[in-house]
Write a protein that holds these residues in place. Structure first.
Motif, PDB file in Angstrom:
ATOM      1  N   ARG A  37       0.832  -1.206   0.000  1.00  0.00           N
ATOM      2  CA  ARG A  37       0.000   0.000   0.000  1.00  0.00           C
ATOM      3  C   ARG A  37       0.866   1.256   0.000  1.00  0.00           C
ATOM      4  O   ARG A  37       0.566   2.239  -0.693  1.00  0.00           O
ATOM      5  CB  ARG A  37      -0.935  -0.011   1.211  1.00  0.00           C
ATOM      6  N   LEU A  41      -0.027   3.251  -3.251  1.00  0.00           N
ATOM      7  CA  LEU A  41      -1.022   4.302  -2.988  1.00  0.00           C
ATOM      8  C   LEU A  41      -0.317   5.548  -2.466  1.00  0.00           C
ATOM      9  O   LEU A  41      -0.370   5.885  -1.284  1.00  0.00           O
ATOM     10  CB  LEU A  41      -2.061   3.792  -1.994  1.00  0.00           C
ATOM     11  N   GLU A  47      -6.600   7.622  -3.776  1.00  0.00           N
ATOM     12  CA  GLU A  47      -6.573   6.271  -3.224  1.00  0.00           C
ATOM     13  C   GLU A  47      -7.887   5.535  -3.445  1.00  0.00           C
ATOM     14  O   GLU A  47      -7.899   4.330  -3.714  1.00  0.00           O
ATOM     15  CB  GLU A  47      -6.242   6.330  -1.727  1.00  0.00           C
ATOM     16  N   ASN A  50      -7.815   3.823  -6.735  1.00  0.00           N
ATOM     17  CA  ASN A  50      -6.712   2.908  -7.028  1.00  0.00           C
ATOM     18  C   ASN A  50      -6.528   1.801  -5.999  1.00  0.00           C
ATOM     19  O   ASN A  50      -5.539   1.075  -6.058  1.00  0.00           O
ATOM     20  CB  ASN A  50      -5.407   3.699  -7.152  1.00  0.00           C
ATOM     21  N   HIS A  51      -7.475   1.676  -5.088  1.00  0.00           N
ATOM     22  CA  HIS A  51      -7.376   0.625  -4.068  1.00  0.00           C
ATOM     23  C   HIS A  51      -8.717  -0.095  -3.955  1.00  0.00           C
ATOM     24  O   HIS A  51      -9.738   0.506  -3.596  1.00  0.00           O
ATOM     25  CB  HIS A  51      -6.987   1.226  -2.716  1.00  0.00           C
ATOM     26  N   SER A  53     -10.537  -3.453  -2.203  1.00  0.00           N
ATOM     27  CA  SER A  53     -10.390  -4.504  -1.187  1.00  0.00           C
ATOM     28  C   SER A  53     -11.701  -5.262  -1.063  1.00  0.00           C
ATOM     29  O   SER A  53     -12.753  -4.667  -0.769  1.00  0.00           O
ATOM     30  CB  SER A  53      -9.997  -3.895   0.167  1.00  0.00           C
ATOM     31  N   LYS A  78      -2.245   0.339  -9.343  1.00  0.00           N
ATOM     32  CA  LYS A  78      -3.334   0.271  -8.380  1.00  0.00           C
ATOM     33  C   LYS A  78      -3.261  -1.081  -7.678  1.00  0.00           C
ATOM     34  O   LYS A  78      -2.632  -2.032  -8.165  1.00  0.00           O
ATOM     35  CB  LYS A  78      -4.688   0.462  -9.050  1.00  0.00           C
ATOM     36  N   LEU A  79      -3.903  -1.180  -6.520  1.00  0.00           N
ATOM     37  CA  LEU A  79      -3.817  -2.380  -5.679  1.00  0.00           C
ATOM     38  C   LEU A  79      -5.190  -3.013  -5.516  1.00  0.00           C
ATOM     39  O   LEU A  79      -6.167  -2.339  -5.183  1.00  0.00           O
ATOM     40  CB  LEU A  79      -3.249  -2.001  -4.301  1.00  0.00           C
TER      41      LEU A  79
END
Length: 343
Positions: A37, A41, A47, A50-51, A53, A78-79
């Motif tokens: 992260r 990020l 954020e 691009n995140h 979960s 991005k995650l």
């Protein structure tokens, strides 16, 4: 992939394949997710774009593909995280979907994808010699990082570095005392180290002592019970008595100790029944949700112990429970008699 290789991949922002974080050490999974992260990020304003979960026993591949294919906003990467997946209970079609997704991920290097899986939800087999079939399939399309429990030496070194980061010195004796008292769970150890640092700083000191460990930290019944279980499995009566004595010194609740012994024999009896039904070690591990190494230890014990003996020990444990709850009985002496009969 090793933890060191993962660290290098994060530093180089090399995210060509999906990551699968598995194994028993949840602290390290959380640590490396934080590192990802931090690396990806970098702009808090973007954020939210691009995140991603998600969580659930079965991955929702529709959501995952949507997150995977859309480009990052005002960022190079991005995650995407998926938590709590149960690989062991997934159907063949779900496994195929997982493998196909990991294969498709290679076309989207700007997306970093992490599946964080509990130890009980991914049977990796016995590594490195006998990996499970799923492990072999996944390793073809993903980077699997197995975070096993660290050795005592590794944990002692980590504890020392943790103290040093806070400007506190702790010698090897103190690190060993902390492990003996609090166990090997890195989440628990981290919290106890923080408590110790705050305490010694409040006293105007830059070092921590064994007395501080005994005064400030909380003993871990789970760690004590683990040592006792190992002594019973190894039929080491002296080690079992030593464990009981140490838990008595720490004032561990006798009912908690007895509960761990009862659970041990109950699990061994279940394993024994599965063995008599012809199940393999891998099948038993899946049904019990055990690591195969642990299953192997229980199978070894069960193979040398008649079923009648295991059933008798459960009966002895029930009788011990009644005695422990009696106000006229020394509960620790009940446990010592139990050890005399069982080990």
């Amino acid at each position: 992939m090793t933890a060191t290789e993962l660290k290098n991949a994060i530093k180089a922002t090399s995210f060509d394949r999906c990551f699968v974080f598995c194994g028993e050490e949840d602290y390290l999974k959380q640590f490396y997710l934080k590192e990802l992260r931090r690396a990806i990020l970098t702009d808090e304003a973007f954020e939210v774009f691009n995140h991603f979960s998600f969580e659930g026993e079965k991955p929702d591949f529709g959501k995952l593909y949507d997150a995977l294919t859309s480009p990052p906003m005002m960022s190079d990467f991005k995650l995407i995280e998926w938590h709590l997946a149960d690989f062991n209970s997934m159907k063949e079609s779900d496994i195929t979907g997982l493998l196909d997704f990991c294969e498709a991920k290679k076309d989207y290097p700007f997306s970093c994808v992490v599946f964080s899986v509990g130890a009980e939800h991914f049977n990796t087999g016995i590594l490195p010699k006998r990996p499970s079939e799923l492990y072999k399939q996944l390793s073809e399309v993903a980077e699997i990082v197995v975070f096993d429990h660290s050795t005592d030496a590794q944990l002692s070194s980590w504890i020392s570095r943790h103290f040093e980061h806070e400007g506190i010195s702790a010698d090897g004796t103190v690190c060993r005392a902390l492990l003996d008292r609090c166990g090997k769970d890195m989440n628990i150890l981290s919290l106890e180290i923080d408590k110790l640092c705050a305490y010694v700083k409040s006293k105007g000191r830059s070092y921590v002592s064994e007395d501080d460990v005994a005064y400030i930290t909380c003993p871990s019944p789970e760690n004590d019970a683990f040592g006792l279980s190992n002594a019973i499995l190894n039929k080491n009566k002296k080690a079992a008595y030593d464990s009981i004595f140490d838990m008595k010194r720490k004032k561990t609740d006798p009912a908690v100790i007895l509960g761990s012994i009862f659970k041990l024999y109950e699990d061994i009896l279940t394993v024994s029944e599965f063995m008599r039904a012809g199940l393999s070690q891998t099948d038993i591990s899946k049904k019990m949700k055990f690591h195969e190494y642990k299953t192997g230890l229980y199978m070894k014990y069960a193979s040398k112990t008649p079923v009648q003996s295991l059933e008798r020990m459960l009966s002895v444990c029930r009788d011990a429970d009644i005695l422990i709850k009696s106000t006229y009985t020394n509960p620790y002496s009940v446990l010592e008699r139990l050890i005399a009969e069982s080990v």
